[in-house]
Design a protein around this motif. Structure first.
Motif, PDB file in Angstrom:
ATOM      1  N   ALA A 149       0.880  -0.815  -0.042  1.00  0.00           N
ATOM      2  CA  ALA A 149      -0.156  -0.034  -0.054  1.00  0.00           C
ATOM      3  C   ALA A 149       1.001   0.670   0.349  1.00  0.00           C
ATOM      4  O   ALA A 149       1.410   2.296  -0.792  1.00  0.00           O
ATOM      5  CB  ALA A 149      -0.783  -0.091   1.203  1.00  0.00           C
ATOM      6  N   ASN A 150       2.217   1.414   1.201  1.00  0.00           N
ATOM      7  CA  ASN A 150       3.379   2.394   1.016  1.00  0.00           C
ATOM      8  C   ASN A 150       3.544   2.555  -0.750  1.00  0.00           C
ATOM      9  O   ASN A 150       3.323   3.319  -0.670  1.00  0.00           O
ATOM     10  CB  ASN A 150       3.768   2.183   1.898  1.00  0.00           C
ATOM     11  N   MET A 151       4.302   1.341  -1.575  1.00  0.00           N
ATOM     12  CA  MET A 151       4.934   1.534  -2.304  1.00  0.00           C
ATOM     13  C   MET A 151       3.692   2.167  -3.626  1.00  0.00           C
ATOM     14  O   MET A 151       4.014   3.157  -4.085  1.00  0.00           O
ATOM     15  CB  MET A 151       5.380   0.305  -2.974  1.00  0.00           C
ATOM     16  N   GLY A 187      10.437   0.081   7.653  1.00  0.00           N
ATOM     17  CA  GLY A 187      11.880  -0.199   6.551  1.00  0.00           C
ATOM     18  C   GLY A 187      11.204  -0.164   5.092  1.00  0.00           C
ATOM     19  O   GLY A 187      12.035  -0.220   4.324  1.00  0.00           O
ATOM     20  N   CYS A 188       9.684  -0.686   4.717  1.00  0.00           N
ATOM     21  CA  CYS A 188       9.110  -0.527   4.034  1.00  0.00           C
ATOM     22  C   CYS A 188       8.828   0.449   2.661  1.00  0.00           C
ATOM     23  O   CYS A 188       9.017   0.752   1.886  1.00  0.00           O
ATOM     24  CB  CYS A 188       7.791  -1.550   3.993  1.00  0.00           C
ATOM     25  N   ILE A 189       9.719   2.002   3.907  1.00  0.00           N
ATOM     26  CA  ILE A 189       9.300   3.048   2.655  1.00  0.00           C
ATOM     27  C   ILE A 189      10.940   2.573   1.610  1.00  0.00           C
ATOM     28  O   ILE A 189      11.041   3.123   1.109  1.00  0.00           O
ATOM     29  CB  ILE A 189       9.475   3.851   3.619  1.00  0.00           C
ATOM     30  N   SER A 242       3.711   5.024  14.373  1.00  0.00           N
ATOM     31  CA  SER A 242       5.137   4.295  14.304  1.00  0.00           C
ATOM     32  C   SER A 242       5.164   2.776  14.646  1.00  0.00           C
ATOM     33  O   SER A 242       4.195   2.183  16.067  1.00  0.00           O
ATOM     34  CB  SER A 242       6.394   4.922  14.823  1.00  0.00           C
ATOM     35  N   SER A 243       5.943   1.394  13.711  1.00  0.00           N
ATOM     36  CA  SER A 243       5.050   0.439  14.330  1.00  0.00           C
ATOM     37  C   SER A 243       6.256   0.710  15.945  1.00  0.00           C
ATOM     38  O   SER A 243       5.655  -0.407  16.558  1.00  0.00           O
ATOM     39  CB  SER A 243       6.467  -0.058  13.427  1.00  0.00           C
ATOM     40  N   ASN A 244       6.736   0.874  16.037  1.00  0.00           N
ATOM     41  CA  ASN A 244       7.543   0.494  17.570  1.00  0.00           C
ATOM     42  C   ASN A 244       6.796   1.030  18.707  1.00  0.00           C
ATOM     43  O   ASN A 244       6.390   0.352  19.475  1.00  0.00           O
ATOM     44  CB  ASN A 244       9.013   1.198  17.488  1.00  0.00           C
ATOM     45  N   ALA A 267       0.668   9.530   3.744  1.00  0.00           N
ATOM     46  CA  ALA A 267       0.322   9.164   5.159  1.00  0.00           C
ATOM     47  C   ALA A 267       0.909   7.765   5.732  1.00  0.00           C
ATOM     48  O   ALA A 267      -0.252   6.649   5.136  1.00  0.00           O
ATOM     49  CB  ALA A 267      -1.012   9.397   5.671  1.00  0.00           C
ATOM     50  N   ASP A 268       1.778   6.906   6.256  1.00  0.00           N
ATOM     51  CA  ASP A 268       1.867   5.896   6.668  1.00  0.00           C
ATOM     52  C   ASP A 268       0.761   5.881   7.919  1.00  0.00           C
ATOM     53  O   ASP A 268       1.099   5.690   8.703  1.00  0.00           O
ATOM     54  CB  ASP A 268       3.240   5.027   7.499  1.00  0.00           C
ATOM     55  N   ALA A 269      -0.167   5.313   7.474  1.00  0.00           N
ATOM     56  CA  ALA A 269      -1.556   5.073   8.734  1.00  0.00           C
ATOM     57  C   ALA A 269      -1.426   2.918   8.421  1.00  0.00           C
ATOM     58  O   ALA A 269      -2.822   2.970   9.274  1.00  0.00           O
ATOM     59  CB  ALA A 269      -2.761   5.477   8.758  1.00  0.00           C
ATOM     60  N   ALA A 270      -0.584   2.803   8.173  1.00  0.00           N
ATOM     61  CA  ALA A 270      -0.829   1.146   8.226  1.00  0.00           C
ATOM     62  C   ALA A 270      -1.204   0.351  10.017  1.00  0.00           C
ATOM     63  O   ALA A 270      -1.588   0.157   9.484  1.00  0.00           O
ATOM     64  CB  ALA A 270       0.576   0.365   7.779  1.00  0.00           C
ATOM     65  N   TYR A 271      -0.170   0.658  10.880  1.00  0.00           N
ATOM     66  CA  TYR A 271      -1.415   0.996  12.117  1.00  0.00           C
ATOM     67  C   TYR A 271      -2.251   1.915  12.906  1.00  0.00           C
ATOM     68  O   TYR A 271      -3.449   0.746  13.073  1.00  0.00           O
ATOM     69  CB  TYR A 271       0.414   0.412  12.729  1.00  0.00           C
ATOM     70  N   GLY A 272      -1.915   2.856  13.226  1.00  0.00           N
ATOM     71  CA  GLY A 272      -2.350   3.671  13.436  1.00  0.00           C
ATOM     72  C   GLY A 272      -4.372   3.616  12.983  1.00  0.00           C
ATOM     73  O   GLY A 272      -4.579   4.522  13.551  1.00  0.00           O
ATOM     74  N   THR A 296      -3.354   2.129   4.606  1.00  0.00           N
ATOM     75  CA  THR A 296      -4.016   1.751   5.394  1.00  0.00           C
ATOM     76  C   THR A 296      -4.011   0.566   5.798  1.00  0.00           C
ATOM     77  O   THR A 296      -3.948  -0.167   4.717  1.00  0.00           O
ATOM     78  CB  THR A 296      -5.038   2.747   6.670  1.00  0.00           C
ATOM     79  N   ASP A 297      -4.158  -0.303   7.262  1.00  0.00           N
ATOM     80  CA  ASP A 297      -4.063  -2.009   7.075  1.00  0.00           C
ATOM     81  C   ASP A 297      -5.023  -2.761   7.335  1.00  0.00           C
ATOM     82  O   ASP A 297      -5.031  -2.841   8.589  1.00  0.00           O
ATOM     83  CB  ASP A 297      -2.827  -2.753   7.723  1.00  0.00           C
ATOM     84  N   PRO A 298      -5.913  -3.202   6.855  1.00  0.00           N
ATOM     85  CA  PRO A 298      -7.399  -3.834   7.509  1.00  0.00           C
ATOM     86  C   PRO A 298      -6.911  -5.250   8.006  1.00  0.00           C
ATOM     87  O   PRO A 298      -7.543  -4.987   9.342  1.00  0.00           O
ATOM     88  CB  PRO A 298      -7.978  -4.410   5.819  1.00  0.00           C
ATOM     89  N   HIS A 299      -5.268  -5.379   7.608  1.00  0.00           N
ATOM     90  CA  HIS A 299      -5.277  -6.426   8.232  1.00  0.00           C
ATOM     91  C   HIS A 299      -4.208  -6.041   9.455  1.00  0.00           C
ATOM     92  O   HIS A 299      -3.836  -7.305  10.149  1.00  0.00           O
ATOM     93  CB  HIS A 299      -4.427  -7.385   7.110  1.00  0.00           C
ATOM     94  N   LYS A 300      -4.101  -5.384  10.103  1.00  0.00           N
ATOM     95  CA  LYS A 300      -4.049  -5.079  11.489  1.00  0.00           C
ATOM     96  C   LYS A 300      -5.011  -4.759  12.122  1.00  0.00           C
ATOM     97  O   LYS A 300      -5.682  -5.218  13.074  1.00  0.00           O
ATOM     98  CB  LYS A 300      -3.006  -3.719  11.114  1.00  0.00           C
TER      99      LYS A 300
HETATM  100  C1  LIG Z   1       3.483   1.887  10.395  1.00  0.00           C
HETATM  101  C2  LIG Z   1       4.229   0.397   9.356  1.00  0.00           C
HETATM  102  N1  LIG Z   1       4.356   1.026   8.041  1.00  0.00           N
HETATM  103  C3  LIG Z   1       4.099  -0.298   7.160  1.00  0.00           C
HETATM  104  C4  LIG Z   1       3.981  -1.787   7.619  1.00  0.00           C
HETATM  105  C5  LIG Z   1       4.159  -2.769   6.883  1.00  0.00           C
HETATM  106  O1  LIG Z   1       3.281  -3.669   6.443  1.00  0.00           O
HETATM  107  P1  LIG Z   1       2.873  -5.033   5.723  1.00  0.00           P
HETATM  108  O2  LIG Z   1       3.071  -5.915   6.886  1.00  0.00           O
HETATM  109  O3  LIG Z   1       1.287  -5.372   5.951  1.00  0.00           O
HETATM  110  O4  LIG Z   1       3.129  -5.237   4.594  1.00  0.00           O
HETATM  111  C6  LIG Z   1       4.420  -1.930   9.169  1.00  0.00           C
HETATM  112  C7  LIG Z   1       3.979  -3.492   9.859  1.00  0.00           C
HETATM  113  O5  LIG Z   1       4.136  -3.345  10.374  1.00  0.00           O
HETATM  114  C8  LIG Z   1       4.190  -0.768   9.995  1.00  0.00           C
HETATM  115  O6  LIG Z   1       3.956  -1.423  11.036  1.00  0.00           O
END
Ligand SMILES: Cc1ncc(COP(=O)(O)O)c(C=O)c1O
Length: 473
Positions: A149-151, A187-189, A242-244, A267-272, A296-300
């Motif tokens: 999604a970010n990519m 790190g996916c960025i 953020s992930s941590n 906006a990387d809202a994968a988690y939040g 954003t991540d429905p699977h989170k």
């Molecule tokens: C803030 C954030 N961005 C991106 C990702 C990557 O998402 P995914 O693991 O679903 O590819 C994560 C994964 O934990 C994440 O916490």
């Protein structure tokens, strides 16, 4: 005449029922099994590896193997005390939705290839757009997860700032492009930057403040410096959880900076992202609607079974221009042909399980669970602090708690102490937490993104942690 053979199997319905029973039992036992199976790689390879099956295997034997070896050796992500990484407990309605989805095996690449599931994807994209405050003209697609999604969003940013990059690549670009993300960014960025031809070194990491939020002064300085040095800043990636630590960058300020400097705000809202469902979260995510794109991540934290990510782009055109097939024309589009909105041609429907689960629960219920996770995280942090043996090392903004064992006599504990504590907890089978590195310091992290966790689980974890402290440090 060709003597044909189909792959239909006898007893399909019977085995479908059996498969359902396995899932039902797995979910029934999710709270009592060890969270992480106690088996090592070599033992499990001995159990599961087999010769290439040129001939048919008896179905009953296969099902026995599945129950005895595969199911028994799963990590119980849905266990109430699985609080590791950012893997969230999938909701039973999401599992049901996915089960149905697999049976239908639709391919929403074009309207013709999956009429109903194309509309379901349109609907889910519309819901997410509404949730985040996009009004019209937006586009998006469902992806495998947050990385994609970010990519996908950053690919649209590339098309806006380096028009024609989709066709010509970025060789012709006169000034090297750069983008910014805080030192807490995922790190996916970097991975996206390298896949998009910018190179991972095009990602400039910006320092964060004591709350792990991007430092605006450092960001602005870096943008000016890079411009002076002949680089081409084009994008800022904001952390929305953020992930941590779950920190959220100041979105309104970032939107203003991006506007003043002609940069794309992603906006990387994968988690939040899911926090926006709650009143408090809506306040914390204020300004996200100004972002040019949102992942954003429905699977989170929306509790959808893997895999499901969501990319939203404020101006649909940039996404379309990035991925359109040769003859596609946005003006001629009636239905959304999703192959023009993302990397994949043949693609699974990820909309079905989201659409189904959201309708089964209603977003108010999901909001309630997100809120309860936030409250549980705070309760856990307070209990740790009160206990006196633990130091909470980052503000609990969303639902991640970062902490470490502290020894009042011995100031500089090495990281192996935290490591031993985490191992003890894992080996007990009763809970699963993980280590993380925060500004160079090894810490323990518990992330509350689990719909089954309650205060009782916090009692158990606090007790386990105190037993886990090594005797001779
Ligand atoms: C803030 C954030 N961005 C991106 C990702 C990557 O998402 P995914 O693991 O679903 O590819 C994560 C994964 O934990 C994440 O916490």
């Amino acid at each position: 005449l060709v003597n044909t053979k189909s792959l239909d199997i006898e007893g399909f319905e019977f085995y479908l029922d059996k498969a359902m029973k396995i899932i039902t039992n797995y979910l029934k036992n999710i709270s009592i099994e060890p969270v992480v199976p106690k088996i090592d790689f070599y033992q499990l390879t001995d159990l599961l590896d087999c010769d290439i099956p040129m001939e048919s295997t008896d179905m009953d034997k296969l099902f026995d193997e599945i129950e005895g070896n595969v199911v028994a050796n799963c990590t119980k992500i849905g266990h109430p005390r699985f609080l590791a990484w950012l893997l969230t407990s999938p909701s039973p309605a999401g599992i049901l939705g996915e089960f149905l989805n697999v049976g239908l095996s639709q391919v929403p690449a074009s309207f013709k290839s999956a009429p109903s599931e194309t509309i379901l994807e349109d609907t889910v994209i519309k819901w997410f757009a509404e949730i985040f405050g996009y009004e019209s003209g937006y586009g998006g697609s469902l992806t495998s997860g947050g990385t994609m999604a970010n990519m996908t969003c950053l690919a649209a940013a590339r098309e806006k700032h380096f028009p024609g990059a989709m066709k010509k690549g970025i060789h012709g670009v006169q000034k090297p492009p750069v983008l910014y993300v805080s030192d807490q960014g995922h790190g996916c960025i970097e991975r996206a930057a390298s896949m998009l031809g910018f190179g991972s070194e095009a990602v400039k990491r910006v320092p964060t403040d004591s709350s792990f939020r991007i430092r605006i002064d450092s960001l602005v300085q870096q943008i000016y410096k890079d411009r002076d040095e002949g680089l081409a800043p084009f994008c800022v990636v904001a952390q929305v959880g953020s992930s941590n630590t779950g920190s959220i960058d100041p979105l309104v300020e970032l939107a203003n900076i991006c506007k003043e400097n002609g940069l794309w705000l992603h906006a990387d809202a994968a988690y939040g992202g899911a926090a926006i469902l709650t009143d408090e979260g809506r306040e914390m995510l204020k300004g996200i609607q100004y972002a040019d794109s949102i992942a954003t991540d429905p699977h989170k934290w929306f509790f959808t079974p893997v895999e499901a990510g969501c990319c939203l782009v404020k101006n649909r055109r940039y996404l379309f221009d990035t991925f359109k097939t040769k003859d596609a024309n946005l003006e001629d589009e009636t239905a959304t042909d999703y192959l023009n909105y993302g990397v994949q041609f043949t693609r699974a429907s990820r909309a079905f399980k989201i659409w189904f689960a959201f309708r089964v629960y209603g977003l108010n219920t999901i909001a309630q669970v997100v809120k309860q996770n936030i409250l549980l995280a705070r309760e856990f942090a307070e209990r740790l602090e009160k206990d006196g043996k633990w130091e909470v090392v980052a503000p609990v903004e969303l639902s991640a708690v970062c902490f470490r064992y502290k020894d009042n006599q011995k100031k500089n504990l090495d990281s192996s102490v935290q490591d031993k504590i985490v191992k003890f907890v894992e080996e007990s089978g009763e809970a699963f937490l993980t280590l993380a590195v925060l500004k160079g310091q090894t810490i323990i992290r518990a992330c509350f993104t689990n719909h089954r966790t309650s205060s009782k689980d916090i009692d158990i974890i606090i007790d386990l942690l105190s037993k886990a402290i090594p005797k001779n440090i």
